[in-house]
Write a protein that holds these residues in place. Structure first.
Motif, PDB file in Angstrom:
ATOM      1  N   SER A 142       5.505   3.535   5.100  1.00 33.77           N
ATOM      2  CA  SER A 142       6.312   2.625   5.903  1.00 33.77           C
ATOM      3  C   SER A 142       7.717   3.184   6.007  1.00 33.77           C
ATOM      4  CB  SER A 142       6.351   1.242   5.262  1.00 33.77           C
ATOM      5  OG  SER A 142       7.081   1.285   4.034  1.00 33.77           O
ATOM      6  N   GLU A 143       8.504   2.641   6.940  1.00 35.00           N
ATOM      7  CA  GLU A 143       9.872   3.087   7.117  1.00 35.00           C
ATOM      8  C   GLU A 143      10.675   2.900   5.839  1.00 35.00           C
ATOM      9  OE1 GLU A 143      13.342   2.575  10.552  1.00 35.00           O
ATOM     10  OE2 GLU A 143      11.681   1.154  10.417  1.00 35.00           O
ATOM     11  N   LYS A 144      10.464   1.787   5.160  1.00 32.34           N
ATOM     12  CA  LYS A 144      11.161   1.502   3.906  1.00 32.34           C
ATOM     13  C   LYS A 144      10.792   2.519   2.833  1.00 32.34           C
ATOM     14  CE  LYS A 144      11.358  -2.058   0.281  1.00 32.34           C
ATOM     15  NZ  LYS A 144      10.849  -3.403  -0.129  1.00 32.34           N
ATOM     16  N   GLN A 145       9.515   2.833   2.733  1.00 32.56           N
ATOM     17  CA  GLN A 145       9.053   3.770   1.719  1.00 32.56           C
ATOM     18  C   GLN A 145       9.593   5.175   1.972  1.00 32.56           C
ATOM     19  OE1 GLN A 145       4.880   3.075   2.308  1.00 32.56           O
ATOM     20  NE2 GLN A 145       4.686   1.761   0.506  1.00 32.56           N
ATOM     21  N   LEU A 146       9.531   5.622   3.227  1.00 31.82           N
ATOM     22  CA  LEU A 146       9.984   6.975   3.536  1.00 31.82           C
ATOM     23  C   LEU A 146      11.494   7.108   3.361  1.00 31.82           C
ATOM     24  CD1 LEU A 146       9.025   9.742   4.355  1.00 31.82           C
ATOM     25  CD2 LEU A 146       9.395   9.120   6.750  1.00 31.82           C
ATOM     26  N   PRO A 194       0.819  -1.215   0.000  1.00 32.32           N
ATOM     27  CA  PRO A 194       0.000   0.000   0.000  1.00 32.32           C
ATOM     28  C   PRO A 194       0.852   1.264   0.000  1.00 32.32           C
ATOM     29  CG  PRO A 194      -0.889  -1.603   1.535  1.00 32.32           C
ATOM     30  CD  PRO A 194       0.424  -2.159   1.063  1.00 32.32           C
ATOM     31  N   PHE A 195       0.519   2.186  -0.882  1.00 30.16           N
ATOM     32  CA  PHE A 195       1.163   3.484  -1.048  1.00 30.16           C
ATOM     33  C   PHE A 195       2.458   3.428  -1.868  1.00 30.16           C
ATOM     34  CE2 PHE A 195      -0.744   3.868   3.374  1.00 30.16           C
ATOM     35  CZ  PHE A 195      -1.927   4.428   2.929  1.00 30.16           C
ATOM     36  N   ASP A 196       2.858   2.263  -2.393  1.00 31.41           N
ATOM     37  CA  ASP A 196       4.070   2.187  -3.211  1.00 31.41           C
ATOM     38  C   ASP A 196       3.991   3.120  -4.419  1.00 31.41           C
ATOM     39  OD1 ASP A 196       5.707   0.529  -1.779  1.00 31.41           O
ATOM     40  OD2 ASP A 196       5.328  -1.272  -2.979  1.00 31.41           O
ATOM     41  N   ASP A 197       2.862   3.112  -5.108  1.00 30.65           N
ATOM     42  CA  ASP A 197       2.723   3.958  -6.293  1.00 30.65           C
ATOM     43  C   ASP A 197       2.725   5.442  -5.917  1.00 30.65           C
ATOM     44  OD1 ASP A 197       2.681   1.779  -7.932  1.00 30.65           O
ATOM     45  OD2 ASP A 197       0.504   1.779  -8.260  1.00 30.65           O
ATOM     46  N   GLU A 198       2.124   5.774  -4.781  1.00 30.43           N
ATOM     47  CA  GLU A 198       2.127   7.162  -4.326  1.00 30.43           C
ATOM     48  C   GLU A 198       3.558   7.626  -4.058  1.00 30.43           C
ATOM     49  OE1 GLU A 198       0.407   9.870  -0.612  1.00 30.43           O
ATOM     50  OE2 GLU A 198      -0.498   7.905  -1.016  1.00 30.43           O
ATOM     51  N   VAL A 199       4.338   6.795  -3.400  1.00 32.54           N
ATOM     52  CA  VAL A 199       5.737   7.121  -3.126  1.00 32.54           C
ATOM     53  C   VAL A 199       6.500   7.326  -4.432  1.00 32.54           C
ATOM     54  CG1 VAL A 199       7.916   6.215  -2.213  1.00 32.54           C
ATOM     55  CG2 VAL A 199       5.810   5.986  -0.881  1.00 32.54           C
ATOM     56  N   GLU A 200       6.302   6.433  -5.375  1.00 30.87           N
ATOM     57  CA  GLU A 200       7.004   6.531  -6.658  1.00 30.87           C
ATOM     58  C   GLU A 200       6.634   7.824  -7.385  1.00 30.87           C
ATOM     59  OE1 GLU A 200       9.840   5.282  -9.325  1.00 30.87           O
ATOM     60  OE2 GLU A 200       9.296   4.376  -7.399  1.00 30.87           O
ATOM     61  N   LEU A 201       5.371   8.201  -7.335  1.00 28.21           N
ATOM     62  CA  LEU A 201       4.937   9.440  -7.980  1.00 28.21           C
ATOM     63  C   LEU A 201       5.590  10.648  -7.316  1.00 28.21           C
ATOM     64  CD1 LEU A 201       3.120  10.966  -9.984  1.00 28.21           C
ATOM     65  CD2 LEU A 201       1.321  10.928  -8.249  1.00 28.21           C
ATOM     66  N   TYR A 202       5.648  10.656  -5.999  1.00 28.23           N
ATOM     67  CA  TYR A 202       6.274  11.766  -5.300  1.00 28.23           C
ATOM     68  C   TYR A 202       7.763  11.855  -5.605  1.00 28.23           C
ATOM     69  CZ  TYR A 202       2.083  12.510  -2.445  1.00 28.23           C
ATOM     70  OH  TYR A 202       0.815  12.796  -2.010  1.00 28.23           O
ATOM     71  N   LYS A 249       0.107   6.308  13.714  1.00 25.44           N
ATOM     72  CA  LYS A 249       0.962   6.937  14.714  1.00 25.44           C
ATOM     73  C   LYS A 249       2.363   6.329  14.711  1.00 25.44           C
ATOM     74  CE  LYS A 249      -0.473   7.538  18.885  1.00 25.44           C
ATOM     75  NZ  LYS A 249      -1.110   7.332  20.203  1.00 25.44           N
ATOM     76  N   ASN A 250       2.451   5.009  14.696  1.00 26.24           N
ATOM     77  CA  ASN A 250       3.752   4.348  14.717  1.00 26.24           C
ATOM     78  C   ASN A 250       4.615   4.768  13.540  1.00 26.24           C
ATOM     79  OD1 ASN A 250       3.228   2.918  17.091  1.00 26.24           O
ATOM     80  ND2 ASN A 250       2.370   1.159  15.995  1.00 26.24           N
ATOM     81  N   ARG A 251       3.981   4.939  12.374  1.00 23.09           N
ATOM     82  CA  ARG A 251       4.737   5.355  11.195  1.00 23.09           C
ATOM     83  C   ARG A 251       5.227   6.796  11.325  1.00 23.09           C
ATOM     84  NH1 ARG A 251       2.426   2.377   5.732  1.00 23.09           N
ATOM     85  NH2 ARG A 251       2.483   0.252   6.576  1.00 23.09           N
ATOM     86  N   MET A 252       4.448   7.646  12.002  1.00 24.21           N
ATOM     87  CA  MET A 252       4.920   9.007  12.262  1.00 24.21           C
ATOM     88  C   MET A 252       6.156   8.979  13.149  1.00 24.21           C
ATOM     89  SD  MET A 252       1.724  11.618  12.776  1.00 24.21           S
ATOM     90  CE  MET A 252       1.148  10.826  14.290  1.00 24.21           C
ATOM     91  N   TYR A 253       6.123   8.148  14.171  1.00 23.32           N
ATOM     92  CA  TYR A 253       7.250   8.077  15.098  1.00 23.32           C
ATOM     93  C   TYR A 253       8.513   7.584  14.384  1.00 23.32           C
ATOM     94  CZ  TYR A 253       3.502   8.384  18.600  1.00 23.32           C
ATOM     95  OH  TYR A 253       2.428   8.778  19.339  1.00 23.32           O
ATOM     96  N   LYS A 254       8.363   6.569  13.555  1.00 22.95           N
ATOM     97  CA  LYS A 254       9.516   6.057  12.809  1.00 22.95           C
ATOM     98  C   LYS A 254      10.023   7.087  11.799  1.00 22.95           C
ATOM     99  CE  LYS A 254       8.223   1.181  13.284  1.00 22.95           C
ATOM    100  NZ  LYS A 254       7.783  -0.055  12.577  1.00 22.95           N
ATOM    101  N   ALA A 255       9.105   7.928  11.320  1.00 22.87           N
ATOM    102  CA  ALA A 255       9.512   8.968  10.369  1.00 22.87           C
ATOM    103  C   ALA A 255      10.476   9.964  11.010  1.00 22.87           C
ATOM    104  CB  ALA A 255       8.281   9.688   9.829  1.00 22.87           C
TER     105      ALA A 255
END
Length: 420
Positions: free
Chosen positions: A256-260, A222-230, A301-307
């Motif tokens: 996700s941490e990997k995506q960011l 989920p969100f892989d394509d959004e990340v690629e577009l950005y 929330k967890n993803r914000m913290y890892k960000a």
């Protein structure tokens, strides 16, 4: 509209007297954002389509019915802060709006026949009437606030295409289907580069680059394509800059941490905003059903913290829609209860290095919540004070969301004031 609403809550003047630590102009701006603006005929006559930044027929997925008139996209107050609102005549407002009128040949904000402030319409960016080498009008590629250039590569939100739907307070992208596929072609990215290059020729106009879109959960994860577009869009914009990193405000899904990491390492991004919208898990599940189903409050929330580990303390923001926690029938019943729960949760989130920017909840006529009643002006001021104090408690800044660069957030306007 409740005709007796003024007798049921503190007036603007009473709020100013009760909260002297908040500048009166910030109180006014908050109330205008809450109640909306209507233009008089004299004010409309002051609009110059060759000079002023006019709201397009379709802006970020939501159009406005202005009849035969055209409205600027926002106004600037004398302290340099912004009101991101044009003429808005709809039948769902719960309180009488302010007016923009003309007195002594000057544009002014008026309430109950009292002239309160002189204002200016936003000026149109120089690039707006130009075209890319592909023949694309540049205004279709980017928009511009007084100190911010914005690009929206995916004007659609996938949550609206699900059985649970998008966020109930929101109308952005709710009806837009202008982009069939999220992955753009090379022509689009060339247009982005040329538009940003042209925008930067207007010396002194911009201090931050802003990018957002609706959520897109397509891709292997989920969100892989959004990340690629950005990544591709930020790389295209980055060609216009002379430095590897540049002031970027990205408002996006909770990656996700990997995506960011991939996004951060391959672009010039400097800040990252991912919006919980409402700081309560039960209300989040009700108000933001798409986000709740496809990721969930705790994981968001967890993803914000890892960000924060990737972007750094204070470079990750959580946007909230201030006041929506009082939507009925499931929201908090009193303003005191809503503030207690919201600020307690905000404190916990801020302790992880996440800063806050809160918008003003308005009952947009195209939203699910169009018939709701928003909280009092005092509530929004108390919320802004509480969030500003939390931000200062943890030493968090708001560089790309301050009063000049964005203009939507009363609590970040207070970053100019020392509360402690």
């Amino acid at each position: 509209m409740d005709e007796k609403w003024r007798t049921k809550e503190l007036s603007r003047k009473e709020v100013i007297e009760k909260y002297p630590q908040v500048p009166p102009i910030t109180v006014l701006k908050t109330d205008v954002s809450r109640r909306g603006i209507l233009y008089t005929d004299k004010a409309f006559d002051k609009v110059d389509v060759n000079k002023h930044h006019i709201e397009p027929e379709e802006f970020m997925g939501t159009g406005r019915d202005l009849g035969k008139r055209v409205s600027p996209i926002g106004v600037t107050l004398r302290d340099g802060s912004l009101i991101c609102r044009g003429h808005w005549a709809d039948k769902t407002i719960t309180r009488a709006p302010y007016y923009i009128d003309v007195v002594d040949d000057k544009l002014v904000l008026v309430d109950e026949d009292e002239v309160l402030e002189e204002v200016e319409f936003w000026e149109k960016p120089n690039f707006y009437d130009k075209y890319t080498s592909n023949g694309t009008p540049m205004w279709k590629i980017a928009s511009g606030r007084p100190q911010r250039i914005s690009v929206v590569p995916y004007p659609k939100c996938d949550f609206w295409g699900t059985e649970v739907g998008g966020c109930k307070y929101c109308s952005l992208f709710a009806t837009t289907r202008t982009v069939k596929e999220i992955l753009r072609d090379e022509k689009y990215f060339q247009d982005v580069t040329e538009t940003v290059e042209e925008a930067l020729k207007q010396k002194g106009r911009y201090s931050v680059f802003h990018m957002t879109s609706g959520s897109a959960f397509s891709g292997k994860e989920p969100f892989d394509d959004e990340v690629e577009l950005y990544i591709k869009t930020l790389q295209a914009a980055g060609k216009a800059f002379k430095t590897q990193k540049f002031p970027v405000k990205l408002v996006a899904s909770a990656f996700s941490e990997k995506q960011l990491k991939k996004l951060y390492e391959n672009t010039g991004i400097t800040t990252y905003t991912t919006d919980l919208e409402v700081l309560n898990e039960d209300l989040f599940n009700w108000i933001c059903p798409g986000k709740a189903k496809y990721l969930g409050y705790r994981e968001w929330k967890n993803r914000m913290y890892k960000a924060v580990d990737i972007m750094g303390k204070g470079n990750v923001y959580c946007g909230i829609v201030g006041g929506v926690e009082m939507a009925q029938p499931y929201g908090f019943k009193t303003e005191d209860e809503a503030l207690l729960h919201t600020l307690t949760e905000a404190d916990e989130i801020a302790s992880h290095g996440v800063s806050f920017a809160e918008g003003i909840w308005t009952t947009d006529p195209k939203s699910v919540f169009r018939n709701q009643v928003t909280p009092s002006l005092e509530y929004f001021i108390r919320l802004a004070i509480g969030l500003a104090e939390i931000r200062q408690k943890y030493g968090l800044h708001v560089f790309t969301d301050d009063y000049r660069r964005c203009g939507n957030h009363p609590n970040t306007d207070l970053a100019r004031i020392d509360y402690i």
